[in-house]
Write a protein that holds these residues in place. Sequence first.
Motif, PDB file in Angstrom:
ATOM      1  N   VAL A   8       0.834  -1.274   0.136  1.00 21.59           N
ATOM      2  CA  VAL A   8      -0.179  -0.104   0.003  1.00 21.59           C
ATOM      3  C   VAL A   8       0.947   1.409   0.018  1.00 21.59           C
ATOM      4  CG1 VAL A   8      -0.224  -0.022   2.632  1.00 21.59           C
ATOM      5  CG2 VAL A   8      -1.875   1.067   1.226  1.00 21.59           C
ATOM      6  N   LEU A   9       0.438   2.208  -0.866  1.00 18.26           N
ATOM      7  CA  LEU A   9       1.343   3.533  -0.958  1.00 18.26           C
ATOM      8  C   LEU A   9       0.361   4.590  -0.523  1.00 18.26           C
ATOM      9  CD1 LEU A   9       3.513   5.243  -2.101  1.00 18.26           C
ATOM     10  CD2 LEU A   9       2.148   5.401  -4.273  1.00 18.26           C
ATOM     11  N   LYS A  10       0.938   5.238   0.622  1.00 15.48           N
ATOM     12  CA  LYS A  10       0.179   6.371   1.473  1.00 15.48           C
ATOM     13  C   LYS A  10       0.855   7.555   0.702  1.00 15.48           C
ATOM     14  CE  LYS A  10      -0.835   8.338   5.877  1.00 15.48           C
ATOM     15  NZ  LYS A  10      -0.779   8.189   7.170  1.00 15.48           N
ATOM     16  N   CYS A  11       0.098   8.472  -0.035  1.00 20.65           N
ATOM     17  CA  CYS A  11       0.657   9.515  -0.660  1.00 20.65           C
ATOM     18  C   CYS A  11      -0.486  10.622  -0.997  1.00 20.65           C
ATOM     19  CB  CYS A  11       0.839   8.860  -2.330  1.00 20.65           C
ATOM     20  SG  CYS A  11      -0.439   8.167  -2.862  1.00 20.65           S
ATOM     21  N   LYS A  12       0.130  11.658  -1.572  1.00 19.83           N
ATOM     22  CA  LYS A  12      -0.928  12.911  -2.036  1.00 19.83           C
ATOM     23  C   LYS A  12      -0.852  12.732  -3.510  1.00 19.83           C
ATOM     24  CE  LYS A  12      -1.749  14.851   1.842  1.00 19.83           C
ATOM     25  NZ  LYS A  12      -1.476  16.335   2.331  1.00 19.83           N
ATOM     26  N   VAL A  13      -1.926  13.164  -4.334  1.00 17.95           N
ATOM     27  CA  VAL A  13      -2.180  13.219  -5.589  1.00 17.95           C
ATOM     28  C   VAL A  13      -1.871  14.659  -6.078  1.00 17.95           C
ATOM     29  CG1 VAL A  13      -3.705  13.027  -7.511  1.00 17.95           C
ATOM     30  CG2 VAL A  13      -4.387  11.750  -5.493  1.00 17.95           C
ATOM     31  N   THR A  14      -1.075  14.569  -7.310  1.00 16.12           N
ATOM     32  CA  THR A  14      -0.525  15.919  -7.927  1.00 16.12           C
ATOM     33  C   THR A  14      -1.336  15.983  -9.260  1.00 16.12           C
ATOM     34  OG1 THR A  14       1.344  14.737  -8.959  1.00 16.12           O
ATOM     35  CG2 THR A  14       1.571  15.687  -6.583  1.00 16.12           C
ATOM     36  N   ALA A  15      -1.537  14.923  -9.923  1.00 18.92           N
ATOM     37  CA  ALA A  15      -2.029  15.099 -11.416  1.00 18.92           C
ATOM     38  C   ALA A  15      -2.610  13.761 -11.910  1.00 18.92           C
ATOM     39  CB  ALA A  15      -0.875  15.341 -12.247  1.00 18.92           C
ATOM     40  N   TYR A  16      -3.397  13.742 -12.790  1.00 19.83           N
ATOM     41  CA  TYR A  16      -3.822  12.777 -13.524  1.00 19.83           C
ATOM     42  C   TYR A  16      -4.025  12.802 -14.925  1.00 19.83           C
ATOM     43  CZ  TYR A  16      -8.141  15.414 -13.333  1.00 19.83           C
ATOM     44  OH  TYR A  16      -9.166  16.331 -13.725  1.00 19.83           O
ATOM     45  N   LYS A  17      -4.173  11.642 -15.653  1.00 23.20           N
ATOM     46  CA  LYS A  17      -4.486  11.785 -17.191  1.00 23.20           C
ATOM     47  C   LYS A  17      -5.323  10.476 -17.623  1.00 23.20           C
ATOM     48  CE  LYS A  17      -2.065  11.357 -21.642  1.00 23.20           C
ATOM     49  NZ  LYS A  17      -0.793  11.324 -22.309  1.00 23.20           N
ATOM     50  N   ILE A  67      -9.680  -1.438   9.251  1.00 22.59           N
ATOM     51  CA  ILE A  67      -8.299  -1.197   8.598  1.00 22.59           C
ATOM     52  C   ILE A  67      -7.756   0.156   9.355  1.00 22.59           C
ATOM     53  CG2 ILE A  67      -7.808  -2.569   6.555  1.00 22.59           C
ATOM     54  CD1 ILE A  67      -8.648  -0.352   4.937  1.00 22.59           C
ATOM     55  N   SER A  68      -8.128   0.268  10.708  1.00 26.41           N
ATOM     56  CA  SER A  68      -7.985   1.408  11.420  1.00 26.41           C
ATOM     57  C   SER A  68      -6.661   2.033  11.419  1.00 26.41           C
ATOM     58  CB  SER A  68      -8.827   1.646  12.658  1.00 26.41           C
ATOM     59  OG  SER A  68      -8.341   0.499  13.657  1.00 26.41           O
ATOM     60  N   ILE A  69      -5.406   1.000  11.366  1.00 25.33           N
ATOM     61  CA  ILE A  69      -4.353   1.378  11.582  1.00 25.33           C
ATOM     62  C   ILE A  69      -3.359   2.238  10.399  1.00 25.33           C
ATOM     63  CG2 ILE A  69      -3.389  -0.659  10.235  1.00 25.33           C
ATOM     64  CD1 ILE A  69      -1.162  -1.049  12.394  1.00 25.33           C
ATOM     65  N   LEU A  70      -4.356   2.083   9.165  1.00 22.94           N
ATOM     66  CA  LEU A  70      -3.747   3.177   8.114  1.00 22.94           C
ATOM     67  C   LEU A  70      -3.239   4.340   8.481  1.00 22.94           C
ATOM     68  CD1 LEU A  70      -6.135   1.821   4.995  1.00 22.94           C
ATOM     69  CD2 LEU A  70      -3.623   1.434   5.523  1.00 22.94           C
ATOM     70  N   PRO A  71      -4.250   5.349   9.222  1.00 21.11           N
ATOM     71  CA  PRO A  71      -3.688   6.558   9.438  1.00 21.11           C
ATOM     72  C   PRO A  71      -2.404   6.706   9.928  1.00 21.11           C
ATOM     73  CG  PRO A  71      -6.076   6.475   9.723  1.00 21.11           C
ATOM     74  CD  PRO A  71      -5.598   5.007   9.609  1.00 21.11           C
ATOM     75  N   ASN A  72      -1.870   5.715  10.711  1.00 21.68           N
ATOM     76  CA  ASN A  72      -0.723   5.424  11.660  1.00 21.68           C
ATOM     77  C   ASN A  72       0.488   5.314  10.956  1.00 21.68           C
ATOM     78  OD1 ASN A  72      -2.033   6.294  13.814  1.00 21.68           O
ATOM     79  ND2 ASN A  72      -2.694   4.193  14.178  1.00 21.68           N
ATOM     80  N   ILE A  73       0.330   4.723   9.570  1.00 21.65           N
ATOM     81  CA  ILE A  73       1.382   4.156   8.934  1.00 21.65           C
ATOM     82  C   ILE A  73       2.092   5.508   8.201  1.00 21.65           C
ATOM     83  CG2 ILE A  73       0.465   1.800   8.516  1.00 21.65           C
ATOM     84  CD1 ILE A  73       0.084   2.750   5.390  1.00 21.65           C
ATOM     85  N   LYS A  74       3.433   5.607   7.896  1.00 21.38           N
ATOM     86  CA  LYS A  74       4.050   6.431   7.389  1.00 21.38           C
ATOM     87  C   LYS A  74       3.608   6.467   5.892  1.00 21.38           C
ATOM     88  CE  LYS A  74       8.183   3.552   5.993  1.00 21.38           C
ATOM     89  NZ  LYS A  74       9.603   3.429   6.284  1.00 21.38           N
ATOM     90  N   LEU A  75       3.876   7.850   5.254  1.00 25.93           N
ATOM     91  CA  LEU A  75       3.678   8.027   4.062  1.00 25.93           C
ATOM     92  C   LEU A  75       5.024   7.329   3.223  1.00 25.93           C
ATOM     93  CD1 LEU A  75       2.295  10.732   5.069  1.00 25.93           C
ATOM     94  CD2 LEU A  75       2.570  11.472   2.873  1.00 25.93           C
ATOM     95  N   GLY A  76       4.548   6.985   2.048  1.00 28.28           N
ATOM     96  CA  GLY A  76       5.547   5.913   1.048  1.00 28.28           C
ATOM     97  C   GLY A  76       4.830   4.561   0.964  1.00 28.28           C
ATOM     98  N   PHE A  77       5.535   3.821   0.711  1.00 31.32           N
ATOM     99  CA  PHE A  77       5.077   2.461   0.197  1.00 31.32           C
ATOM    100  C   PHE A  77       5.467   1.603   1.186  1.00 31.32           C
ATOM    101  CE2 PHE A  77       5.821  -1.829  -1.903  1.00 31.32           C
ATOM    102  CZ  PHE A  77       4.713  -2.052  -2.275  1.00 31.32           C
ATOM    103  N   THR A  78       4.543   0.798   1.805  1.00 30.49           N
ATOM    104  CA  THR A  78       4.697  -0.337   2.946  1.00 30.49           C
ATOM    105  C   THR A  78       4.303  -1.593   2.243  1.00 30.49           C
ATOM    106  OG1 THR A  78       3.842   1.139   4.514  1.00 30.49           O
ATOM    107  CG2 THR A  78       3.605  -1.192   5.044  1.00 30.49           C
ATOM    108  N   PRO A  79       5.291  -2.527   2.142  1.00 29.36           N
ATOM    109  CA  PRO A  79       5.035  -4.049   1.486  1.00 29.36           C
ATOM    110  C   PRO A  79       3.988  -4.544   2.573  1.00 29.36           C
ATOM    111  CG  PRO A  79       7.161  -3.458   1.564  1.00 29.36           C
ATOM    112  CD  PRO A  79       6.634  -2.377   2.432  1.00 29.36           C
ATOM    113  N   ILE A  80       3.085  -5.463   2.043  1.00 28.39           N
ATOM    114  CA  ILE A  80       2.289  -6.113   2.664  1.00 28.39           C
ATOM    115  C   ILE A  80       2.551  -7.775   2.612  1.00 28.39           C
ATOM    116  CG2 ILE A  80      -0.333  -7.000   2.893  1.00 28.39           C
ATOM    117  CD1 ILE A  80      -0.976  -4.343   2.051  1.00 28.39           C
ATOM    118  N   ASN A  81       2.454  -8.427   3.734  1.00 35.24           N
ATOM    119  CA  ASN A  81       2.911  -9.701   3.796  1.00 35.24           C
ATOM    120  C   ASN A  81       2.095 -10.325   4.935  1.00 35.24           C
ATOM    121  OD1 ASN A  81       4.376  -9.484   6.257  1.00 35.24           O
ATOM    122  ND2 ASN A  81       5.886  -8.388   5.131  1.00 35.24           N
TER     123      ASN A  81
END
Length: 224
Positions: A8-17, A67-81
């Motif tokens: 899961v990638l936590k991020c901000k949107v900058t553009a789309y196409k 999945i209430s833990i989501l707001p606590n994960i850091k921005l960026g990519f977190t591998p899931i296992n």
Amino acid sequence: MPVQRFGVLKCKVTAYKEERDDRDPHFQIEVVDDQGTHYRISVNVMSRSEQSEVLYLVDEDFNASAISILPNIKLGFTPINHNNRDIALDYIRSSLFDPSSMKPLSHHITGPNNDLNDLMEHYIQKAINEDALLYVYGSRWGPEKNRDHIFRFQPGNGLHNVHMNQGNKGRWKGDNASYQDGGLLIQFKDHWVGIFLAFLSQSWCTDEKGHPTEFCGHTQMRQV
């Protein structure tokens, strides 16, 4: 486009196409994390299989308590296992929504607000306007040496498989897994929006490895 890992990638949107005329169109989203790393999110808006349509469901009041833990994960990519499966999406096992609510929608219909590209644009533009957090579930590629061929940032990074990743047969059976379904969750200030995508050809009866079976052991699910 080598796949590195699912997460899961936590991020901000900058553009789309939008892509409407390609043989394999996607809705492309440019996002950035807090380290300034850019990614391209490639969302299927049409199936490559002529016998399968894209199914979608938008939950405008998504209950993120599971999945209430989501707001606590850091921005960026977190591998899931298997060690952090509590933040994973599984359309069949996590009781996220009623699959019979998923509907087919074309990626390109003449007119405003009536196809899958229009739907994606509405929510992604709203995420930009309101500076919302985006959580993208999918398979990561990169970093690559070359510039991204859509948004031109460098190095190239991104996620794809932003859809259900189980119940596949034939060509796509290698993508099957449990607790590795893709999707988009948008965290606005006062509510969450969930966007879930699947293909009509995928089975909703799967074993613990995500492979299709004839028996639905998950009674809460119904065939779409």
